[in-house]
Design a protein around this motif. Structure first.
Motif: not given
Lengths: 310, 77
Positions: A35, A201-202, A205-207, A210-211, A239, A241-242, A245
């Motif tokens: 994770m 967390g969602r 991660i989503l923000q 993108r930002k 993180n 994973n971030l 991405r």
């Protein structure tokens, strides 16, 4: 425009592995690794304060930059985990480093705090003089202070990082930066005075996904630099994973993003400068080499800066 | 291809698994998607439906189920 004259770091000795933490949070070591990319983190002992780590990182930075303490004209300390509501750790750090009456400014921004402080120092140093920037956190104490979701508790470690921002000379020149804040989702990552740390967390991660790439692209475009031409990205170690991405979104090899999260976890406002200090020891600036620094965190606050080796 | 079929195709693509979520089934609480699949799904929706989703709309609840995604898209198309 100012210069990055050097970096420093300080980390507690105690290593806390996923195996040790897994039982405490009801997850497996493998789950934590999958994770977050984290295998272990450092935790400070009960006798250690945020200021202790900050002083150690600041001293390491000045030693590595061969800069005397007497040269410092401004101190900025970023932390979201200081022991007191006020004063923050900055004035104590200044006193213990022998900075006399040098102005000491707290930047109480978790995660992106050291980036914000570094960019502010870049603008302030030409007027005030050399600025020491420190990010220091004891996040393990924050996690222990209240009920925290396993997916949040697994992330954090303790430590401090520092950089010296000099108006006249250094190893790299800061040639661009952009900071941004948007409080629309300020409730999605917060540490309230009498409650534990909470994170959606969602949303984070989503923000962030993108930002961060967007602000990096903006800084690079302003400087006329392509993402692929940046030698290394020194990003807040939130993180793995971030970070992967963000690299994918910029269409650059994931290996360009320096990472030490496997060993230290997410040290919030300290992480970007700890990463920078370790990268400098391992590789360091070379003339003309582009280095991009970036951060994102609670607030949300985020931004990026671009440095060119001299 | 109708809207729902397109949405299901995107969800399956980002999950990298053969899945068929019910219209109001949570994509995340059910474990079909993890948090890191969410940005990929949003990007997929933008590309498939030719829209730009502003940051202020990037609330995970809007994208938690096929039905909610449909409702969001209807508000935008």
């Amino acid at each position: 425009m100012s210069y990055l004259a050097g970096f420093g770091a300080a980390l507690p000795e105690r290593v806390v592995t996923n195996e040790e933490l897994a039982g405490q949070i009801g997850k497996t070591a493998e789950w934590i690794r999958n994770m977050s990319g984290i295998e272990e983190r450092r935790w400070a002992g009960p006798e250690t304060s945020v200021a202790d780590l900050a002083v150690a990182a600041g001293q390491d930075c000045l030693r590595r930059a061969a800069a005397p303490t007497s040269e410092i004209r401004l101190l900025l300390v970023a932390s979201g985990s200081g022991e007191r509501r006020f004063p923050g750790p900055a004035s104590e750090v200044a006193a213990r480093m022998g900075l006399g009456e040098t102005p000491a400014l707290d930047v109480p921004i978790a995660s992106a705090g050291s980036l914000f402080a570094m960019v502010l120092a870049n603008d302030l140093a030409p007027k005030w003089g050399p600025a020491l920037v420190i990010g220091a956190e004891i996040m393990s104490r924050v996690v222990a202070s209240g009920p925290v979701e396993p997916g949040v508790a697994m992330l954090f470690g303790d430590g401090a990082g520092a950089c010296l921002v000099h108006p006249e000379h250094g190893k790299a020149k800061l040639i661009g930066s952009k900071l941004a804040s948007d409080g629309t989702f300020c409730g999605d990552l917060k540490l309230e005075a009498d409650a534990g740390l909470t994170m959606n967390g969602r949303t984070v991660i989503l923000q962030a996904a993108r930002k961060i790439p967007r602000v990096i692209r903006q800084v690079l475009a302003t400087a006329g630099v392509r993402a692929g031409d940046v030698e290394v990205y020194l990003m807040h170690q939130a993180n793995q994973n971030l970070m992967d991405r963000v690299a994918d979104a910029l269409n650059v090899d994931r290996g360009r993003f320096f990472s030490n999260i496997v060993r230290y976890g997410n040290t919030s406002a300290a992480s970007m400068l700890i990463a920078a200090a370790q990268w400098e020891l391992a590789e360091g600036f070379r003339p003309g080499g582009m280095v991009c620094l970036a951060g994102f965190g609670a607030g949300f606050h985020w931004g990026a800066a671009l440095a060119e080796g001299v | 291809m109708d809207k729902r079929a397109k949405i299901l195709e995107i969800i399956e693509s980002v999950s990298k698994k053969k899945i068929r979520p019910g219209p109001d089934e949570s994509l995340f609480d059910s474990g079909m998607l993890d948090s890191f699949a969410l940005p990929d799904m949003v990007t997929g929706l933008e590309e498939a439906f030719g829209i730009r989703i502003p940051d202020a709309d990037l609330n995970p609840r809007k994208f938690d189920s096929v039905q909610r995604i449909e409702q969001y898209l209807e508000s935008r198309l």
